[in-house]
Design a protein around this motif. Structure first.
Motif, short mmCIF file in Angstrom:
data_model
loop_
_atom_site.label_atom_id
_atom_site.label_comp_id
_atom_site.label_asym_id
_atom_site.label_seq_id
_atom_site.Cartn_x
_atom_site.Cartn_y
_atom_site.Cartn_z
N THR A 19 0.84 -1.20 0.00
CA THR A 19 0.00 0.00 0.00
C THR A 19 0.87 1.25 0.00
O THR A 19 0.68 2.16 -0.81
N LYS A 22 2.90 1.69 -3.21
CA LYS A 22 2.07 2.28 -4.27
C LYS A 22 1.94 3.80 -4.08
O LYS A 22 2.08 4.56 -5.04
N ILE A 23 1.71 4.22 -2.84
CA ILE A 23 1.60 5.65 -2.57
C ILE A 23 2.92 6.34 -2.92
O ILE A 23 2.94 7.38 -3.56
N PHE A 37 -3.66 10.75 -0.93
CA PHE A 37 -3.53 9.34 -1.27
C PHE A 37 -3.44 8.47 -0.02
O PHE A 37 -4.00 7.38 0.03
N LYS A 40 -6.96 8.25 1.26
CA LYS A 40 -7.79 7.36 0.45
C LYS A 40 -7.47 5.89 0.74
O LYS A 40 -8.37 5.08 0.92
N GLU A 41 -6.19 5.55 0.82
CA GLU A 41 -5.79 4.16 1.04
C GLU A 41 -6.05 3.68 2.46
O GLU A 41 -6.51 2.56 2.67
N THR A 42 -5.73 4.52 3.45
CA THR A 42 -5.80 4.07 4.84
C THR A 42 -7.18 4.23 5.47
O THR A 42 -7.54 3.46 6.35
N LYS A 45 -10.24 3.04 1.64
CA LYS A 45 -10.08 1.72 1.03
C LYS A 45 -9.85 0.61 2.06
O LYS A 45 -10.47 -0.45 1.98
N ARG A 46 -8.97 0.84 3.03
CA ARG A 46 -8.58 -0.22 3.96
C ARG A 46 -9.27 -0.13 5.32
O ARG A 46 -9.33 -1.11 6.04
#
Length: 191
Positions: A19, A22-23, A37, A40-42, A45-46
């Motif tokens: 993850t 990718k960031i 980002f 969004k990911e932490t 999304k997750r």
């Protein structure tokens, strides 16, 4: 931290690494450009952290030595999987930049005069500015709206722009103002 089996721990560490890799690989412009980002990911999304935690993470990451994106990755990694979580999240966010800078350092001198490369960097700078502005807007929406917050925001901006004071002193001053404001507000509530 949640107790997990060895297999779950490996999967979690790999997910943290990938993850943040990718960031780190697809975000240009440094820490502030990475904040949307990371959020969004932490968060989205997750579901590793809550939306409210992002502002706290940014404040903590900005107040501690080191780049904000690395500090944020370390903080999230630790919250999810302890020491090894922070290690792999930090490694994930640092490794792409290290690889890219290593490659660019060998190639840039040869290609720096090519117009297409110059235009590409011009476009990247414009995109990075947009990401930083988005991070500013997101943090502004989550920041408390009161006289003290507006004072701290304007004070910080003007003192860094006009007087060119080291940002560490400004962050420390803002922390003191926030602490004193909280103490004062708590005392007023008790009265």
């Amino acid at each position: 931290m949640i107790k997990r089996t060895f297999k779950d721990n490996i999967k979690t560490l790999a997910t943290l690494f990938l993850t943040f890799f990718k960031i780190g690989a697809f975000t240009f412009g440094g820490g502030y450009a990475m904040i949307p980002f990371i959020e969004k990911e932490t968060v989205e999304k997750r579901g590793w952290i809550k939306s409210e935690d992002i502002l706290d993470i940014v404040a903590i990451a900005e107040s501690t030595p080191g780049p904000i994106a690395i500090n944020s990755a370390t903080f999230v990694g630790y919250k999810i999987a302890g020491f090894f979580g922070s290690f792999f999240a930090t490694l994930g966010i640092v490794l792409p930049s290290f690889i890219i800078i290593l490659i660019i350092s060998y190639l840039l001198k040869s290609f720096a005069d090519i117009k297409a490369v110059q235009y590409a960097f011009f476009g990247i700078r414009a995109g990075v500015l947009a990401l930083i502005i988005k991070a500013l807007i997101t943090m502004y929406k989550k920041c408390p709206k009161n006289k003290v917050a507006y004072f701290v925001m304007l004070f910080s901006f003007f003192i860094t722009v006009i007087f060119d004071i080291n940002v560490l002193y400004v962050v420390a001053s803002c922390a003191v103002i926030g602490l004193l404001s909280s103490i004062y507000a708590t005392r007023r509530e008790k009265e």
